[in-house]
Write an enzyme that holds these catalytic residues in place. Sequence first.
Site, PDB file in Angstrom:
ATOM      1  N   GLN A  74       1.558   0.260 -21.383  1.00 20.60           N
ATOM      2  CA  GLN A  74       2.152   1.567 -21.614  1.00 20.60           C
ATOM      3  C   GLN A  74       1.835   2.061 -23.031  1.00 20.60           C
ATOM      4  O   GLN A  74       1.529   1.287 -23.926  1.00 20.60           O
ATOM      5  CB  GLN A  74       3.669   1.527 -21.386  1.00 20.60           C
ATOM      6  CG  GLN A  74       4.364   0.285 -21.922  1.00 20.60           C
ATOM      7  CD  GLN A  74       5.634  -0.067 -21.146  1.00 20.60           C
ATOM      8  OE1 GLN A  74       6.152   0.749 -20.376  1.00 20.60           O
ATOM      9  NE2 GLN A  74       6.146  -1.256 -21.352  1.00 20.60           N
ATOM     10  N   HIS A  83      23.357   0.547 -23.192  1.00 17.96           N
ATOM     11  CA  HIS A  83      23.312  -0.907 -23.017  1.00 17.96           C
ATOM     12  C   HIS A  83      24.696  -1.487 -22.710  1.00 17.96           C
ATOM     13  O   HIS A  83      24.815  -2.410 -21.913  1.00 17.96           O
ATOM     14  CB  HIS A  83      22.687  -1.566 -24.255  1.00 17.96           C
ATOM     15  CG  HIS A  83      21.209  -1.334 -24.354  1.00 17.96           C
ATOM     16  ND1 HIS A  83      20.646  -0.519 -25.321  1.00 17.96           N
ATOM     17  CD2 HIS A  83      20.171  -1.762 -23.579  1.00 17.96           C
ATOM     18  CE1 HIS A  83      19.330  -0.484 -25.144  1.00 17.96           C
ATOM     19  NE2 HIS A  83      19.018  -1.226 -24.103  1.00 17.96           N
ATOM     20  N   GLU A 134      13.586  -4.174 -25.537  1.00 22.67           N
ATOM     21  CA  GLU A 134      14.113  -3.952 -26.888  1.00 22.67           C
ATOM     22  C   GLU A 134      14.989  -5.100 -27.392  1.00 22.67           C
ATOM     23  O   GLU A 134      15.242  -5.218 -28.578  1.00 22.67           O
ATOM     24  CB  GLU A 134      14.963  -2.675 -26.956  1.00 22.67           C
ATOM     25  CG  GLU A 134      14.267  -1.391 -26.573  1.00 22.67           C
ATOM     26  CD  GLU A 134      14.684  -0.951 -25.187  1.00 22.67           C
ATOM     27  OE1 GLU A 134      14.782  -1.809 -24.294  1.00 22.67           O
ATOM     28  OE2 GLU A 134      14.904   0.262 -25.007  1.00 22.67           O
ATOM     29  N   ASP A 146      10.118 -10.152 -19.059  1.00 27.38           N
ATOM     30  CA  ASP A 146       9.506  -8.843 -19.339  1.00 27.38           C
ATOM     31  C   ASP A 146       7.999  -8.994 -19.273  1.00 27.38           C
ATOM     32  O   ASP A 146       7.432  -9.968 -19.769  1.00 27.38           O
ATOM     33  CB  ASP A 146       9.954  -8.317 -20.710  1.00 27.38           C
ATOM     34  CG  ASP A 146       9.718  -6.823 -20.840  1.00 27.38           C
ATOM     35  OD1 ASP A 146      10.688  -6.056 -20.954  1.00 27.38           O
ATOM     36  OD2 ASP A 146       8.529  -6.414 -20.833  1.00 27.38           O
ATOM     37  N   ASP A 155       5.671 -10.850 -14.718  1.00 26.99           N
ATOM     38  CA  ASP A 155       6.112  -9.798 -13.822  1.00 26.99           C
ATOM     39  C   ASP A 155       7.451 -10.194 -13.202  1.00 26.99           C
ATOM     40  O   ASP A 155       7.600 -11.311 -12.669  1.00 26.99           O
ATOM     41  CB  ASP A 155       5.056  -9.609 -12.731  1.00 26.99           C
ATOM     42  CG  ASP A 155       5.510  -8.639 -11.656  1.00 26.99           C
ATOM     43  OD1 ASP A 155       5.659  -7.442 -11.982  1.00 26.99           O
ATOM     44  OD2 ASP A 155       5.757  -9.082 -10.520  1.00 26.99           O
ATOM     45  N   GLY A 156       8.440  -9.301 -13.280  1.00 29.06           N
ATOM     46  CA  GLY A 156       9.792  -9.618 -12.835  1.00 29.06           C
ATOM     47  C   GLY A 156       9.852  -9.977 -11.359  1.00 29.06           C
ATOM     48  O   GLY A 156      10.547 -10.914 -10.942  1.00 29.06           O
ATOM     49  N   ASP A 207      17.041  -3.973 -16.148  1.00 30.49           N
ATOM     50  CA  ASP A 207      16.932  -2.986 -17.234  1.00 30.49           C
ATOM     51  C   ASP A 207      15.500  -2.460 -17.244  1.00 30.49           C
ATOM     52  O   ASP A 207      14.692  -2.825 -18.095  1.00 30.49           O
ATOM     53  CB  ASP A 207      17.297  -3.676 -18.549  1.00 30.49           C
ATOM     54  CG  ASP A 207      17.314  -2.695 -19.712  1.00 30.49           C
ATOM     55  OD1 ASP A 207      17.279  -1.471 -19.470  1.00 30.49           O
ATOM     56  OD2 ASP A 207      17.365  -3.160 -20.872  1.00 30.49           O
ATOM     57  N   PRO A 244       4.972   0.306 -13.968  1.00 30.38           N
ATOM     58  CA  PRO A 244       5.262  -1.132 -13.915  1.00 30.38           C
ATOM     59  C   PRO A 244       6.492  -1.465 -13.059  1.00 30.38           C
ATOM     60  O   PRO A 244       6.661  -2.611 -12.659  1.00 30.38           O
ATOM     61  CB  PRO A 244       5.486  -1.499 -15.392  1.00 30.38           C
ATOM     62  CG  PRO A 244       5.770  -0.219 -16.096  1.00 30.38           C
ATOM     63  CD  PRO A 244       5.087   0.860 -15.319  1.00 30.38           C
TER      64      PRO A 244
END
Lengths: 305, 305, 305, 305
Positions: B36, B67, B91, B111, B143-144, B161, B170
Amino acid sequence: MGQKLPWRIVAEWITEGEACIRSVEKVYAAGATKFQEYLIGELAGIGKSLVLDGKVQSSLFDEHWYHEALVHPIMIAHECPKDVLIIGGGEGATAREVLKHKCVEQVVMVDIDAELIELAKKYLPEWHQGAFDNEKLKLVLDDGRKFLSTTDMEFDIVILDLVDPMEGGPAALLYTLEFYRLVSRVLKPGGAMVTQASSPILTPRVYATIRNTIASVFNITRPYITYVRSYNGVWGFVAASNSIDPSNLSPDAVDKLIKERIRGELRFYDGVTHQWMFTLPKPIRSILDSYNDVATDSNPIYVPV
Amino acid sequence: MGQKLPWRIVAEWITEGEACIRSVEKVYAAGATKFQEYLIGELAGIGKSLVLDGKVQSSLFDEHWYHEALVHPIMIAHECPKDVLIIGGGEGATAREVLKHKCVEQVVMVDIDAELIELAKKYLPEWHQGAFDNEKLKLVLDDGRKFLSTTDMEFDIVILDLVDPMEGGPAALLYTLEFYRLVSRVLKPGGAMVTQASSPILTPRVYATIRNTIASVFNITRPYITYVRSYNGVWGFVAASNSIDPSNLSPDAVDKLIKERIRGELRFYDGVTHQWMFTLPKPIRSILDSYNDVATDSNPIYVPV
Amino acid sequence: MGQKLPWRIVAEWITEGEACIRSVEKVYAAGATKFQEYLIGELAGIGKSLVLDGKVQSSLFDEHWYHEALVHPIMIAHECPKDVLIIGGGEGATAREVLKHKCVEQVVMVDIDAELIELAKKYLPEWHQGAFDNEKLKLVLDDGRKFLSTTDMEFDIVILDLVDPMEGGPAALLYTLEFYRLVSRVLKPGGAMVTQASSPILTPRVYATIRNTIASVFNITRPYITYVRSYNGVWGFVAASNSIDPSNLSPDAVDKLIKERIRGELRFYDGVTHQWMFTLPKPIRSILDSYNDVATDSNPIYVPV
Amino acid sequence: MGQKLPWRIVAEWITEGEACIRSVEKVYAAGATKFQEYLIGELAGIGKSLVLDGKVQSSLFDEHWYHEALVHPIMIAHECPKDVLIIGGGEGATAREVLKHKCVEQVVMVDIDAELIELAKKYLPEWHQGAFDNEKLKLVLDDGRKFLSTTDMEFDIVILDLVDPMEGGPAALLYTLEFYRLVSRVLKPGGAMVTQASSPILTPRVYATIRNTIASVFNITRPYITYVRSYNGVWGFVAASNSIDPSNLSPDAVDKLIKERIRGELRFYDGVTHQWMFTLPKPIRSILDSYNDVATDSNPIYVPV
């Protein structure tokens, strides 16, 4: 709607409430040097560009319009320029054009922003094309005015490749009577200078005042113009000397001199283009006739910001 | 006019012809990872922000609204969450909130974008506040969906998230029936999940479809909302479980649980805020009643781009 | 690129350097009255809209969120409002909602901008829905404050449907202590007032000061909030009375009262929505606790412009 | 920030992701005729302007640059133009310039958009300056191409003052080989035509194709350029004839002819300006050399939209 709508945008505010906005399609580098904020990226319409403090300095689309228009008319009009001084010109493209002249033996380039020059070396190879490595180029990282005040060197040509005069900006006092006297001081007999001179259409008083101020110092002062899309319009220059008049050269004479004295190819400048630049349409002449201002250190001229 | 007019602008296109534009007052980092385009900078109105592919992901102005709203309702509703899985959350702020819960023994964060995590570590200390260094945190760069398919681990809570589902993005297949079945597979008995769920106002069909899809997998599905200025409006979430219902908790019960189980201070979440989020005004309920769609791998739901 | 890119744009500047821009897809009317500049047109995302001095006043997308939130909570909390005063409300939508209450016998609407009312009658039928022709409505074209100072009439409910307080604007002194005392003067015993109160998120000090100022005049002051996409976020209101507390009403009680006393359908307001609006999340409560200012004629509060 | 930030904005999309935006400081009229959307208002930087379908057609700032550049070179080059046809030119400024020529006995102006002409009469007096009331002007409300196909009249000069060729636009087929043959048909012996020809810089292929197409019909074809700030750059024209060559005229010859044959004052055009316009800088010549396309009814050329 679609993927194509811009999300990173650079806006150039031209007047209050008027701006040119361009999508930033790719970012190569962004941040701030000690002197200015910079962005090097791909901009919609004009391609790879250098933006300083919100102003496009040059783009691959037409940096040759600007740099060839700045350098060649006065260089060609001079008998044989050996020693050339560039003040500003951080991208290295002005030096690149100067170095195309076979007469040139030495180019001194004085720029205040060392960080910007490093960025140019790294990210703008299409601009400098190796000029920074040319053994004829001597790079001085200093304030241009201070250099002029203190140097013992003398030059055939001085090229002022500066940002516009802005209050508090790095070129605030590089458009005044006192400054042009310093330029005059470092010129050899028969030498000449040229400066970028802002937009005659967007900041007519600034353009006319630069002309007037230079005309207070030199015998021969010749304003000329080109068009630079990346600068959103017509762009102005002023050439000056005590003996050289570039506006006298015919298209054929210019073409002959280019052939004799310039290495490599020019994409913008030739004899007809030379004539076009020194032919000022009536409204531009009217603007030049409308202002008597002369800029001095105590009463300088600024572009509005 | 003046110095204050923005020249670097981020535009978030909300619908065709509608955008929120913000001046970028300072750039900390800008470029592209393998996955990205990113910008970390100071944005007018919302301060230091992370922008991915033209969408503000979070800002110092209200990342705590987002959050805390994502993490705490489901964590508080669970008896005592020990093992927590976060998918996304680059983050580090989601992990930061999870780690405030005294019950937590292990947080696995998956992530896909390793470069982004390095940027977060370096430029977003206000977000992660050291979470990446917490020994309870295990970071998996993968990859989740692949992780969910292959892991042997089980979790009390799974927190999704993610960026919104976009064609080719993604998270394109991280909002489908098949995906939520994979989530269900890694939950311990009595476990629960929560996901961000796009904007109920701007993309109502996406929001309702996420709710519907999750409701096809779990016995108890609870949509809730908050407001996030940085996301230009109301923002939706969906919590789900086979046994836990966070909407049943009274403000007093929530406040008591916060006192017992959370270390450190919360700036957004408390008992009354909990009640506010699970109280849906009539138009949001109407939206949820208006769509029957369920997203599947072969027929996924996307936000328009 | 394409036909779809906007060429007529309305920009709402939210803070310095932050704006919401919307394409104007169709213009119904544009110009200036004696008091303000107006645009009535189709805006991207929110549809047909009234824009005054660059601020969206209401749009078909969600004018019902705003007008129902403004009118019904205090009207429902009153035993049986017969005489209602609206100050402002030029679109006619506030009157439309008031007239849905069966108790109402007379609505006095005081608006300073006669030209705007004519535009609303002609171009905004979806807003007023014939309210201007209702025989219970009495339209007074006058300054609201002057009306309050001089009228002999008394009202059960006073509804302040005003533009934000701006320096030099038409509502500059319609948010001060002295003004609310004038409101109090025209209330019957048992009467109540409500005002729009700007954005708690974008102009927190204005919102808190309006609450504080009203609380200096009335025994019971209840700030509440909703969300209005057309206003770019959370929106605040303050209801006040010496005897009525709308925040006490349960969802069931509200729903029962709606059934008994309101003609026609509501799209936004019901019992649960009532509860949602009076439930303030922690950051909004923190904002209300952060300011002690009270606005007076000599020291008024303004939104920044 | 401040009152000065624009809220009504006109954006001219120049390329994908590149636009010139201007604040609309005052609206005189806005809406849609049968043929196009219009806005007449005060625009930042360029003053009172006519905008059609998102394109500035002309502004008080520099409509004289455009209209004098369009009309005078070919009129001056003709021996004595008595009968002149204008196709387009709704503002009335082209007719105004034509009527300054003492030779002129009759001007036929054919414009398809009767509503626009009424708007021009009412709101653009600075443009037409009474030209619509001049007894030499005959206004024909019709499609220009249809007029050319059916008229029995013959003209010394045909002036094509059209919007750019856009797919589906009113001038889509007014730049083709077949169209220029129709123009040729209505010219008297010794007659000449001129057309606006889009931007050589922004739409080079369109500019070159118009030149090529005209050169397929006439013996002498002369492209020339000026600058128009309101059009965001250099602007192109093409003059053509079987016998007249305007590029041959010296500055002195032009100045002499102006003195003899033109009533009233010119603000843009004179002998030096004439020379400037017909002197094409190298990059423009390169563009003209780069394309061989000829536009036909079955294969027309369009500007991108």
